[in-house]
Structure formats: structure tokens, C-alpha cells
Design a protein around this motif. Structure first.
Motif, PDB file in Angstrom:
ATOM      1  N   ASP A   5     -13.569  -6.209  -3.171  1.00 28.70           N
ATOM      2  CA  ASP A   5     -14.872  -6.340  -2.425  1.00 28.70           C
ATOM      3  C   ASP A   5     -15.440  -4.798  -1.636  1.00 28.70           C
ATOM      4  OD1 ASP A   5     -14.878  -9.017  -2.544  1.00 28.70           O
ATOM      5  OD2 ASP A   5     -13.271  -8.857  -1.085  1.00 28.70           O
ATOM      6  N   LEU A   6     -14.370  -4.034  -1.635  1.00 23.83           N
ATOM      7  CA  LEU A   6     -14.781  -2.907  -0.864  1.00 23.83           C
ATOM      8  C   LEU A   6     -13.570  -1.615  -1.340  1.00 23.83           C
ATOM      9  CD1 LEU A   6     -16.312  -0.669   1.271  1.00 23.83           C
ATOM     10  CD2 LEU A   6     -15.039  -1.796   2.801  1.00 23.83           C
ATOM     11  N   ILE A   7     -14.075  -0.246  -1.704  1.00 22.26           N
ATOM     12  CA  ILE A   7     -13.050   0.869  -1.665  1.00 22.26           C
ATOM     13  C   ILE A   7     -13.634   1.809  -0.936  1.00 22.26           C
ATOM     14  CG2 ILE A   7     -12.432   2.614  -3.288  1.00 22.26           C
ATOM     15  CD1 ILE A   7     -12.394   0.754  -5.737  1.00 22.26           C
ATOM     16  N   VAL A   8     -12.748   2.196   0.088  1.00 23.19           N
ATOM     17  CA  VAL A   8     -12.995   3.486   0.786  1.00 23.19           C
ATOM     18  C   VAL A   8     -12.547   4.596   0.357  1.00 23.19           C
ATOM     19  CG1 VAL A   8     -12.711   4.062   3.334  1.00 23.19           C
ATOM     20  CG2 VAL A   8     -13.018   1.846   2.894  1.00 23.19           C
ATOM     21  N   VAL A   9     -13.480   5.571  -0.078  1.00 23.70           N
ATOM     22  CA  VAL A   9     -12.743   6.957  -0.241  1.00 23.70           C
ATOM     23  C   VAL A   9     -12.785   7.912   0.822  1.00 23.70           C
ATOM     24  CG1 VAL A   9     -13.137   8.931  -2.025  1.00 23.70           C
ATOM     25  CG2 VAL A   9     -13.849   6.509  -2.609  1.00 23.70           C
ATOM     26  N   GLY A  10     -11.791   8.254   1.286  1.00 26.71           N
ATOM     27  CA  GLY A  10     -11.625   9.173   2.642  1.00 26.71           C
ATOM     28  C   GLY A  10     -10.546   8.579   3.343  1.00 26.71           C
ATOM     29  N   ALA A  11      -9.392   8.946   3.574  1.00 30.36           N
ATOM     30  CA  ALA A  11      -8.429   8.460   4.508  1.00 30.36           C
ATOM     31  C   ALA A  11      -8.390   9.053   5.840  1.00 30.36           C
ATOM     32  CB  ALA A  11      -7.053   8.484   3.889  1.00 30.36           C
ATOM     33  N   GLY A  12      -9.408   9.805   6.361  1.00 28.18           N
ATOM     34  CA  GLY A  12      -9.446  10.369   7.572  1.00 28.18           C
ATOM     35  C   GLY A  12      -9.553   9.171   8.581  1.00 28.18           C
ATOM     36  N   PRO A  13      -9.895   9.677  10.039  1.00 26.00           N
ATOM     37  CA  PRO A  13     -10.152   8.641  10.928  1.00 26.00           C
ATOM     38  C   PRO A  13     -11.512   7.477  10.695  1.00 26.00           C
ATOM     39  CG  PRO A  13     -11.055  10.819  11.850  1.00 26.00           C
ATOM     40  CD  PRO A  13     -10.279  11.022  10.364  1.00 26.00           C
ATOM     41  N   TYR A  14     -12.255   8.187  10.016  1.00 22.54           N
ATOM     42  CA  TYR A  14     -13.380   7.072   9.603  1.00 22.54           C
ATOM     43  C   TYR A  14     -13.025   6.219   8.708  1.00 22.54           C
ATOM     44  CZ  TYR A  14     -16.529   9.273  13.161  1.00 22.54           C
ATOM     45  OH  TYR A  14     -17.185   9.741  14.100  1.00 22.54           O
ATOM     46  N   GLY A  15     -12.314   6.650   7.590  1.00 21.74           N
ATOM     47  CA  GLY A  15     -11.885   5.841   6.607  1.00 21.74           C
ATOM     48  C   GLY A  15     -10.965   4.858   6.943  1.00 21.74           C
ATOM     49  N   ARG A  16     -10.136   5.381   7.866  1.00 17.99           N
ATOM     50  CA  ARG A  16      -8.898   4.299   8.425  1.00 17.99           C
ATOM     51  C   ARG A  16      -9.637   3.109   9.246  1.00 17.99           C
ATOM     52  NH1 ARG A  16      -6.200   9.438   8.898  1.00 17.99           N
ATOM     53  NH2 ARG A  16      -6.139   8.847  11.287  1.00 17.99           N
ATOM     54  N   SER A  17     -10.557   3.613   9.926  1.00 18.80           N
ATOM     55  CA  SER A  17     -11.028   2.697  10.804  1.00 18.80           C
ATOM     56  C   SER A  17     -11.772   1.677  10.190  1.00 18.80           C
ATOM     57  CB  SER A  17     -12.021   3.279  11.730  1.00 18.80           C
ATOM     58  OG  SER A  17     -12.614   2.343  12.751  1.00 18.80           O
ATOM     59  N   ALA A 187     -16.275   6.604  15.231  1.00 20.84           N
ATOM     60  CA  ALA A 187     -15.627   6.002  14.397  1.00 20.84           C
ATOM     61  C   ALA A 187     -15.578   4.476  14.396  1.00 20.84           C
ATOM     62  CB  ALA A 187     -14.075   6.654  14.141  1.00 20.84           C
ATOM     63  N   GLU A 188     -15.400   3.972  15.693  1.00 21.07           N
ATOM     64  CA  GLU A 188     -15.261   2.446  15.688  1.00 21.07           C
ATOM     65  C   GLU A 188     -16.954   1.983  15.711  1.00 21.07           C
ATOM     66  OE1 GLU A 188     -14.340  -1.286  17.264  1.00 21.07           O
ATOM     67  OE2 GLU A 188     -13.155   0.481  16.562  1.00 21.07           O
ATOM     68  N   PHE A 189     -17.761   2.624  16.118  1.00 21.72           N
ATOM     69  CA  PHE A 189     -19.173   2.545  16.203  1.00 21.72           C
ATOM     70  C   PHE A 189     -19.458   2.288  14.515  1.00 21.72           C
ATOM     71  CE2 PHE A 189     -23.385   3.937  15.108  1.00 21.72           C
ATOM     72  CZ  PHE A 189     -24.320   3.239  15.737  1.00 21.72           C
ATOM     73  N   THR A 190     -18.953   3.410  13.753  1.00 19.90           N
ATOM     74  CA  THR A 190     -19.395   3.236  12.387  1.00 19.90           C
ATOM     75  C   THR A 190     -18.735   2.314  11.605  1.00 19.90           C
ATOM     76  OG1 THR A 190     -19.665   5.742  12.226  1.00 19.90           O
ATOM     77  CG2 THR A 190     -19.137   4.742  10.278  1.00 19.90           C
ATOM     78  N   ALA A 191     -17.497   1.888  11.920  1.00 17.58           N
ATOM     79  CA  ALA A 191     -16.781   0.754  11.169  1.00 17.58           C
ATOM     80  C   ALA A 191     -17.370  -0.531  11.358  1.00 17.58           C
ATOM     81  CB  ALA A 191     -15.255   0.786  11.546  1.00 17.58           C
ATOM     82  N   ARG A 192     -18.004  -0.775  12.459  1.00 19.85           N
ATOM     83  CA  ARG A 192     -18.774  -1.916  12.890  1.00 19.85           C
ATOM     84  C   ARG A 192     -19.827  -2.220  12.018  1.00 19.85           C
ATOM     85  NH1 ARG A 192     -16.342  -5.159  16.938  1.00 19.85           N
ATOM     86  NH2 ARG A 192     -14.874  -4.013  18.190  1.00 19.85           N
ATOM     87  N   ARG A 193     -20.504  -1.212  12.023  1.00 19.14           N
ATOM     88  CA  ARG A 193     -21.899  -1.245  11.421  1.00 19.14           C
ATOM     89  C   ARG A 193     -21.562  -1.611   9.971  1.00 19.14           C
ATOM     90  NH1 ARG A 193     -27.244   0.102  14.147  1.00 19.14           N
ATOM     91  NH2 ARG A 193     -26.996  -0.202  16.277  1.00 19.14           N
ATOM     92  N   VAL A 194     -20.708  -0.477   9.436  1.00 21.27           N
ATOM     93  CA  VAL A 194     -20.672  -0.436   7.749  1.00 21.27           C
ATOM     94  C   VAL A 194     -20.058  -1.687   7.424  1.00 21.27           C
ATOM     95  CG1 VAL A 194     -19.114   0.338   6.038  1.00 21.27           C
ATOM     96  CG2 VAL A 194     -20.060   1.981   7.779  1.00 21.27           C
TER      97      VAL A 194
END
Length: 207
Positions: A5-17, A187-194
Motif C-alpha cells: 500500500d505504501l513504500i517509504v523511501v528514507g529511514a530518518g526520523p520522518y520516514g520512521r515516524s 515528524a509527528e505532525f507530518t506522519a499524521r497528515r501523510v
């Protein structure tokens, strides 16, 4: 047709969140990134291109091909490969942002473009971030991004780009959501919106 359903490219704090929120929501997920931990795949992504009617093919450095409905590019310069600073603070040497910009990314998004750029110009390097974030995209995808080549790609309130199903996160989006994107709060704000955007693209209700 699609393994994920989703692939996240980037395992920094934003990608992990984002990956953590997607896992909790029950999405079929793959997390890819050079700074990966046990929860991610450390291989480098070399290409992201359209696949099927509304999906993407993601190719890694060893030639593996994965198909997904949505993609998040959470890439950026070195500062975002480490754990972010406490909310409202930036790495040493960066100018201190206004309290409004650091704590209200949703309201910051509503400011006029000229004002947003003035407030974020000294805090980020949009050219470098844009380069890191879009070089893996195929030319057909790049053409759909409604920004100039040396500027961060446009994103809506759910971080979705002009190419449906393609989302950006991290420093790439600071010109739209402000200096909060350099903090843990961002990071938290971004994850919820994404995740809201991903669920909408998948035609599913968020839990």
C-alpha cells in the motif's frame, strides 16, 4: 498487482515516524533507507516510476522491483539523518525561528507564498533538499511536479505532490510548513497528515 500500500523511501526520523503510523494502521508497508535499523531495508532506492493505472514501481540498487499504490520520499540533507532537535529548536548555528513558525505548521501553510519563503529561506537549503529528493524519480513523474527544478516540489495540506500518490516529507516540505519540520513536533505532525492522504488515495477510512 501491488505488493504494498505504501513504500517509504528514507529511514530518518520522518520516514520512521510515517512507517510507524502506517504499521499501526495496518497498511502493507516497506521502509527503505541507508540509515535503516532493524525495521527497515538498508538498500538504496535508484528509481521511482509510474506503474499501472495509479501506482508506482520502486527499484533498489540490486535491481529488485517493488510495486506500490503510494510512495513517500522522506529524503534530505544530513541534518535530517539524525534524531531531530526538541520541538521549537534547530541545530546549532541555525537562526532561531519565530514561535509561530516552530509550533504551528498547519497555520504556517496558509501564509502567502512570499512570506513563507522569507521565513524559511535562512533555515533551510531548498535547492539541496530538492536535488536529494527528486533524482530517483522518473522523468514522467518529474514533469508532473508543479515547481521549477531547483525548488522543492509543491505539496498540499496532506503532503501529497502534484503527482497523485506521491508524497514528500522532511526538509523538502519546510518551505510550505515552516521550521517545525526541523523538529520532533514536525515528524509527528507530518506522519499524521501523510497517513490521512495515503488513506484517501487508497480509498480507505483511517482507523
Amino acid at each position: 498487482m501491488y505488493e504494498y500500500d505504501l513504500i517509504v523511501v528514507g529511514a530518518g526520523p520522518y520516514g520512521r515516524s510515517i512507517a510507524a503510523h502506517a504499521t499501526a494502521a495496518g497498511l502493507r508497508l516497506r521502509l527503505l533507507g541507508r540509515r535503516a535499523q532493524r525495521t527497515a531495508d538498508a538498500r538504496t532506492v535508484t528509481a521511482v516510476r509510474p506503474y499501472g493505472r495509479d501506482g508506482f514501481e520502486v527499484v533498489t540498487e540490486d535491481g529488485e522491483s517493488m510495486r506500490t499504490r503510494t510512495v513517500v520520499l522522506a529524503l534530505g540533507p544530513a541534518p535530517l539523518t539524525e534524531l531531530p532537535a526538541p520541538a521549537g529548536k534547530l541545530p546549532c548555528g541555525a537562526p532561531r525561528p519565530s514561535r509561530f513558525g516552530a509550533t504551528h505548521p498547519a497555520l504556517f501553510r496558509r501564509l502567502p507564498t512570499v512570506v513563507r519563503l522569507l521565513l524559511t529561506d535562512r533555515l533551510t537549503d531548498p535547492t539541496g533538499a530538492a536535488t536529494d529528493g527528486v533524482t530517483v524519480l522518473s522523468m514522467p513523474v518529474r514533469r508532473r511536479l508543479s515547481r521549477t527544478p531547483d525548488a522543492p516540489p509543491w505539496v498540499d495540506t496532506r503532503f501529497e505532490s502534484a503527482h497523485p500518490g506521491l508524497f514528500f516529507a522532511g526538509l523538502l516540505t519546510a518551505a510550505f510548513f515552516g521550521p517545525a519540520i526541523r523538529s520532533a513536533h514536525g515528524a509527528e505532525f507530518t506522519a499524521r497528515r501523510v497517513l490521512r492522504g495515503v488513506h484517501r488515495r487508497l480509498g480507505r477510512r483511517q482507523r
